[in-house]
Design a protein around this motif. Structure first.
Motif, PDB file in Angstrom:
ATOM      1  N   ASN A   1     -25.234  26.814 -57.684  1.00 15.40           N
ATOM      2  CA  ASN A   1     -26.622  26.546 -58.060  1.00 15.40           C
ATOM      3  C   ASN A   1     -27.372  25.731 -57.016  1.00 15.40           C
ATOM      4  OD1 ASN A   1     -25.401  24.075 -58.345  1.00 15.40           O
ATOM      5  ND2 ASN A   1     -25.893  23.811 -60.517  1.00 15.40           N
ATOM      6  N   ALA A   2     -26.888  25.720 -55.769  1.00 15.57           N
ATOM      7  CA  ALA A   2     -27.485  24.950 -54.675  1.00 15.57           C
ATOM      8  C   ALA A   2     -27.397  23.452 -54.942  1.00 15.57           C
ATOM      9  CB  ALA A   2     -28.925  25.385 -54.416  1.00 15.57           C
ATOM     10  N   ALA A   3     -26.370  23.040 -55.663  1.00 13.48           N
ATOM     11  CA  ALA A   3     -26.036  21.633 -55.849  1.00 13.48           C
ATOM     12  C   ALA A   3     -24.520  21.451 -55.825  1.00 13.48           C
ATOM     13  CB  ALA A   3     -26.605  21.088 -57.157  1.00 13.48           C
ATOM     14  N   THR A   4     -23.828  22.465 -56.371  1.00 11.82           N
ATOM     15  CA  THR A   4     -22.386  22.530 -56.315  1.00 11.82           C
ATOM     16  C   THR A   4     -21.988  23.996 -56.464  1.00 11.82           C
ATOM     17  OG1 THR A   4     -20.326  21.608 -57.200  1.00 11.82           O
ATOM     18  CG2 THR A   4     -22.049  22.199 -58.799  1.00 11.82           C
ATOM     19  N   ALA A   5     -20.694  24.282 -56.439  1.00 12.74           N
ATOM     20  CA  ALA A   5     -20.257  25.677 -56.489  1.00 12.74           C
ATOM     21  C   ALA A   5     -18.865  25.757 -57.091  1.00 12.74           C
ATOM     22  CB  ALA A   5     -20.259  26.286 -55.085  1.00 12.74           C
TER      23      ALA A   5
ATOM     24  N   LEU B   1     -18.181  18.486 -59.905  1.00 11.27           N
ATOM     25  CA  LEU B   1     -19.419  18.176 -60.611  1.00 11.27           C
ATOM     26  C   LEU B   1     -19.731  16.684 -60.496  1.00 11.27           C
ATOM     27  CD1 LEU B   1     -18.893  20.287 -63.878  1.00 11.27           C
ATOM     28  CD2 LEU B   1     -20.606  20.700 -62.095  1.00 11.27           C
ATOM     29  N   PRO B   2     -21.021  16.345 -60.251  1.00  9.96           N
ATOM     30  CA  PRO B   2     -22.173  17.261 -60.216  1.00  9.96           C
ATOM     31  C   PRO B   2     -22.533  17.770 -58.809  1.00  9.96           C
ATOM     32  CG  PRO B   2     -22.948  14.998 -60.243  1.00  9.96           C
ATOM     33  CD  PRO B   2     -21.446  14.927 -60.312  1.00  9.96           C
ATOM     34  N   ARG B   3     -21.841  17.273 -57.750  1.00 12.53           N
ATOM     35  CA  ARG B   3     -22.181  17.673 -56.385  1.00 12.53           C
ATOM     36  C   ARG B   3     -20.969  18.299 -55.714  1.00 12.53           C
ATOM     37  NH1 ARG B   3     -25.160  12.813 -53.231  1.00 12.53           N
ATOM     38  NH2 ARG B   3     -23.105  12.813 -52.281  1.00 12.53           N
TER      39      ARG B   3
ATOM     40  N   ASP C   1     -19.399  17.215 -53.201  1.00  6.71           N
ATOM     41  CA  ASP C   1     -18.418  16.215 -52.797  1.00  6.71           C
ATOM     42  C   ASP C   1     -17.976  15.328 -53.949  1.00  6.71           C
ATOM     43  OD1 ASP C   1     -20.884  15.023 -53.041  1.00  6.71           O
ATOM     44  OD2 ASP C   1     -20.814  13.950 -51.140  1.00  6.71           O
ATOM     45  N   SER C   2     -18.318  15.689 -55.189  1.00  3.22           N
ATOM     46  CA  SER C   2     -17.834  14.958 -56.354  1.00  3.22           C
ATOM     47  C   SER C   2     -16.380  15.329 -56.642  1.00  3.22           C
ATOM     48  CB  SER C   2     -18.695  15.298 -57.576  1.00  3.22           C
ATOM     49  OG  SER C   2     -20.045  14.950 -57.379  1.00  3.22           O
ATOM     50  N   GLY C   3     -15.768  14.587 -57.545  1.00  3.19           N
ATOM     51  CA  GLY C   3     -14.419  14.930 -57.961  1.00  3.19           C
ATOM     52  C   GLY C   3     -14.391  16.258 -58.687  1.00  3.19           C
ATOM     53  N   ALA C   4     -13.311  17.012 -58.525  1.00  2.99           N
ATOM     54  CA  ALA C   4     -13.187  18.319 -59.172  1.00  2.99           C
ATOM     55  C   ALA C   4     -12.767  18.142 -60.627  1.00  2.99           C
ATOM     56  CB  ALA C   4     -12.170  19.179 -58.439  1.00  2.99           C
ATOM     57  N   CYS C   5     -13.355  18.967 -61.504  1.00  2.00           N
ATOM     58  CA  CYS C   5     -12.889  19.011 -62.896  1.00  2.00           C
ATOM     59  C   CYS C   5     -11.972  20.213 -63.123  1.00  2.00           C
ATOM     60  CB  CYS C   5     -14.062  19.038 -63.862  1.00  2.00           C
ATOM     61  SG  CYS C   5     -15.119  20.491 -63.758  1.00  2.00           S
ATOM     62  N   PHE C   6     -11.993  21.169 -62.204  1.00  2.00           N
ATOM     63  CA  PHE C   6     -11.015  22.255 -62.153  1.00  2.00           C
ATOM     64  C   PHE C   6     -10.410  22.225 -60.759  1.00  2.00           C
ATOM     65  CE2 PHE C   6     -14.288  24.432 -65.009  1.00  2.00           C
ATOM     66  CZ  PHE C   6     -13.675  23.999 -66.176  1.00  2.00           C
ATOM     67  N   ALA C   7      -9.133  21.911 -60.645  1.00  2.00           N
ATOM     68  CA  ALA C   7      -8.495  21.768 -59.336  1.00  2.00           C
ATOM     69  C   ALA C   7      -7.209  22.580 -59.223  1.00  2.00           C
ATOM     70  CB  ALA C   7      -8.200  20.293 -59.045  1.00  2.00           C
ATOM     71  N   ALA C   8      -7.053  23.620 -60.058  1.00  2.00           N
ATOM     72  CA  ALA C   8      -5.859  24.461 -59.972  1.00  2.00           C
ATOM     73  C   ALA C   8      -5.714  25.092 -58.593  1.00  2.00           C
ATOM     74  CB  ALA C   8      -5.914  25.552 -61.041  1.00  2.00           C
TER      75      ALA C   8
ATOM     76  N   ASP D   1     -32.993  21.687 -61.285  1.00  2.00           N
ATOM     77  CA  ASP D   1     -33.885  20.752 -60.605  1.00  2.00           C
ATOM     78  C   ASP D   1     -33.424  19.312 -60.802  1.00  2.00           C
ATOM     79  OD1 ASP D   1     -35.592  22.814 -59.765  1.00  2.00           O
ATOM     80  OD2 ASP D   1     -36.644  22.813 -61.684  1.00  2.00           O
ATOM     81  N   GLU D   2     -32.336  19.134 -61.536  1.00  3.32           N
ATOM     82  CA  GLU D   2     -31.821  17.796 -61.816  1.00  3.32           C
ATOM     83  C   GLU D   2     -30.462  17.652 -61.141  1.00  3.32           C
ATOM     84  OE1 GLU D   2     -32.661  16.335 -65.956  1.00  3.32           O
ATOM     85  OE2 GLU D   2     -32.946  18.491 -66.294  1.00  3.32           O
ATOM     86  N   GLU D   3     -30.382  16.706 -60.214  1.00  3.11           N
ATOM     87  CA  GLU D   3     -29.214  16.586 -59.352  1.00  3.11           C
ATOM     88  C   GLU D   3     -27.919  16.354 -60.113  1.00  3.11           C
ATOM     89  OE1 GLU D   3     -27.827  13.494 -55.875  1.00  3.11           O
ATOM     90  OE2 GLU D   3     -29.916  14.096 -55.962  1.00  3.11           O
ATOM     91  N   GLU D   4     -27.963  15.671 -61.242  1.00  2.00           N
ATOM     92  CA  GLU D   4     -26.743  15.300 -61.944  1.00  2.00           C
ATOM     93  C   GLU D   4     -26.457  16.180 -63.156  1.00  2.00           C
ATOM     94  OE1 GLU D   4     -27.028  11.129 -62.785  1.00  2.00           O
ATOM     95  OE2 GLU D   4     -26.172  10.614 -60.841  1.00  2.00           O
ATOM     96  N   LYS D   5     -27.097  17.338 -63.224  1.00  7.22           N
ATOM     97  CA  LYS D   5     -26.879  18.220 -64.367  1.00  7.22           C
ATOM     98  C   LYS D   5     -26.669  19.648 -63.869  1.00  7.22           C
ATOM     99  CE  LYS D   5     -29.528  15.315 -67.536  1.00  7.22           C
ATOM    100  NZ  LYS D   5     -30.675  15.214 -68.466  1.00  7.22           N
ATOM    101  N   SER D   6     -25.612  20.268 -64.322  1.00  7.40           N
ATOM    102  CA  SER D   6     -25.293  21.637 -63.909  1.00  7.40           C
ATOM    103  C   SER D   6     -24.698  22.399 -65.084  1.00  7.40           C
ATOM    104  CB  SER D   6     -24.284  21.637 -62.755  1.00  7.40           C
ATOM    105  OG  SER D   6     -24.857  21.151 -61.566  1.00  7.40           O
ATOM    106  N   ASP D   7     -24.924  23.712 -65.089  1.00  9.34           N
ATOM    107  CA  ASP D   7     -24.350  24.596 -66.097  1.00  9.34           C
ATOM    108  C   ASP D   7     -23.537  25.697 -65.424  1.00  9.34           C
ATOM    109  OD1 ASP D   7     -25.751  23.179 -67.996  1.00  9.34           O
ATOM    110  OD2 ASP D   7     -27.320  24.677 -68.250  1.00  9.34           O
TER     111      ASP D   7
END
Length: 623
Positions: free
Chosen positions: A13-17, A31-33, A35-42, A94-100
């Protein structure tokens, strides 16, 4: 057992991938960026480190592709009883700390039993969250992180994994939306999945329509468009920064220790990135990238970094995540990058090159840019004779790298051109003298007369693929015998199975143990050198060879292992896709990025395709 990198596609989403595997599993998401920590790291371990899979409950076959002109992924699963389609996308935010992350599964034919499995593990697979049921699904909280899962199918929690089993019949569907927000903030409204998908598809296709690349070969056109979409996915829209890759620690050689964190923005990629964006018609992205560069570089010239965080952060300590075994058991897994502390003189040339190109391309004028450039030049005048770590971030002794000196020459060359063409103030005579002095120094100390080629560093005999950039930097014309000799030497020493190494790691110049594979960006550089030398058939052959290395959805990693026929290194790699875009333009335009850069110019005029364009260019003194 790690899945092949070829099995992954990228959504974002041009904030994370996120990386989505062919089996319907999201195995990497920060999430949310980026370079943030991964919530899925398999990806760097196993399912105990976090994943989210949706797939048929039983034997099946899978095919996939992106919806045309988008980063929306569709995976089709066929079973003995029917067929389902899984559509994955991340709506722009448009909100840096929110992603779906939105996942919609539809039954296309017959009926299919489907299984959803969700294992959230924050902090790179280390932290299991506190999960609570909600009338819309569930919420998961761990420290600063909170995730809401919106689902209408029955959810069951067991052994810290949430599952849902359901059967879909023809034309039935089920949707799942994973929504991230800071744990101290309230959950936000989640759009209807159909509305979200329509908006995302429309926005991507409107963006893709801007692409100005055209070729008689539709495969080339599609490859360039997919590469540009990938670069957009690697962009952090809130600041305009572009990360090198969305991943960390994917090994350059399986089982090795050459595993680096690439979720940051490198200055060394700057000029080639700008040319790719400008030639393709993406001026807004080019302008945002230039603005990011200026903000990141602001400050004392002697404190210029080689890489920054997506918002321009300078402090990026390198840590080890010992609980992760690594991809294909390649350890250590690194978070952060110690190269941020290195001295690399080439970054000054990169920055001056970008800012000059921006003027030539008539990007918006910035009064502070020239002041910054003059301060940088005053510093380069003092330090250009010093050794550094080089473009490849050697962790061995500092050396007098030829490419670093080349880019110091570029810094003064572009400053002179800017001053002359745009009537900017400055000690131009002093800059010309320094430009000439550095040029003479490189030709004397960086050239091996016996072999008739430039070398990796002064006093050495080893070669470096970055020397292929000398003609497109404008240092010497492509028909100069010394350039021809350098290309021939690289073909002999660094080319293997038709592709190019960065350098020979067996010589241990870089201070790192282990081997690496064939570096794809350097292979594109050789194709560019062939174009500039008039060797068009060889350039096209190399380009076609590189296109064949993409996975089924058009993505390239950093390197390629010819023994296993597998992609290696961080994935997808922005530098590889930048190389693809620029080489494609060099092949179809008479005045492509390589010649534009060599002349210190920028994209001009309409595109002229094929041999006719090259004949016109030749008549006017071009290639």
């Amino acid at each position: 057992m790690s899945k092949p990198l070829e099995d992954y596609a990228l959504i974002g989403n041009a904030a994370t991938a996120a990386l989505v595997a062919r089996d319907g599993s999201i195995d990497w998401l920060c999430l949310p960026r980026f370079d943030s920590g991964a919530c899925f790291a398999a990806l760097l371990g196993d399912e105990s480190h976090g994943y989210w899979r949706i797939a048929p409950d039983g034997d099946h076959e899978a095919t996939r592709d992106y919806l045309p002109g988008t980063a929306v992924l569709e995976t089709k699963f066929r079973t003995a009883t029917g067929e389902i389609s899984l559509i994955d996308h991340m709506p722009f935010t448009d909100e840096e700390e929110k992603s779906d992350v939105v996942r919609v599964v539809r039954c296309v034919k017959g009926e299919v039993a489907v299984r959803m499995e969700l294992a959230l593990r924050f902090d790179y697979g280390q932290t299991a969250p506190w999960v609570r049921r909600r009338d819309y699904g569930l919420t998961a909280v761990a420290g600063p992180h909170a995730i809401e899962l919106h689902a209408r199918t029955p959810l069951v929690g067991r052994d810290m994994v949430t599952t849902s089993e359901f059967t879909l019949r023809e034309k039935e569907s089920a949707s799942f939306t994973l929504s991230y927000h800071p744990s101290n903030a309230s959950p936000r409204f989640v759009s209807d999945h159909a509305e979200s998908l329509d908006r995302t598809v429309t926005r991507w296709r409107e963006w893709t329509k801007q692409c100005r690349f055209e070729s008689d070969d539709e495969r080339w056109t599609e490859a360039v468009r997919r590469s540009l979409i990938t670069l957009k996915l690697l962009t952090f829209a809130p600041t305009g920064g572009i990360v090198a890759a969305p991943t960390t620690s994917l090994p350059e050689a399986f089982g090795g220790s050459r595993n680096w964190d690439y979720r940051y923005c490198w200055l060394r990629d700057s000029a080639l990135t700008l040319y790719a964006l400008l030639n393709a018609g993406y001026r807004q992205e080019a302008e945002s990238w230039r603005q990011w560069l200026l903000r990141a570089a602001a400050g004392r010239p002697d404190q210029l970094r080689i890489l920054y965080g997506v918002a321009g952060e300078r402090w990026i300590p390198e840590l080890i995540a010992p609980w992760l075994p690594g991809y294909e058991n390649s350890s250590p897994v690194r978070v952060g990058n110690a190269a941020a502390e290195q001295a690399q003189l080439d970054v000054y040339g990169e920055l001056l090159d970008v800012l000059h190109t921006a003027r030539e391309a008539d990007l918006s004028a910035l009064d502070d840019a020239w002041k910054l450039e003059k301060a940088m030049l005053a510093h380069v005048a003092k330090v250009w004779r010093e050794p550094d770590q080089g473009i490849w971030e050697s962790r061995g002794p500092a050396r007098h790298y030829t490419h670093s000196r080349l880019m110091c020459w570029v810094a003064f060359d572009r400053a002179v051109k800017s001053a002359e063409r745009f009537r900017l103030d400055g000690p131009v005579d002093e800059w010309r003298a320094l430009r000439d002095e550095i040029h003479a120094d490189i030709c004397k100390r960086g050239f091996d007369a016996k072999r008739n080629c430039f070398v990796q560093y002064y006093g050495g005999e080893a070669l470096d693929a970055s020397l292929l950039l000398m003609p497109q930097a404008g240092f010497l014309p492509p028909d100069d015998p010394r350039i021809a000799g350098t290309i021939a030497a690289i073909e002999h020493d660094l080319t293997y199975k038709g592709l190019v190494r960065r350098y020979d790691p067996r010589l241990r110049v870089d201070g790192v143990d282990g081997d690496e594979r064939l570096f794809l960006a350097c292979s594109f550089w050789l194709a560019d050198a062939y174009v500039m030398s008039g060797r068009l058939d060889e350039a096209k052959e190399m380009f076609e060879r590189l296109l064949a290395l993409r996975n089924d959805v058009g993505l390239l990693a950093e390197e390629f292992d010819p023994a296993t026929r597998r992609l290696t290194g961080n994935f997808p790699q922005g530098f590889s896709h930048i190389g693809l875009v620029n080489t494609a333009f060099n092949l179809v335009r008479a005045y492509g990025p390589a010649r534009q850069r060599a002349e210190g110019g920028a994209p001009k005029g309409a595109q002229v395709d094929g041999d006719e364009g090259r004949r016109k260019s030749s008549q006017n003194g071009g290639a």
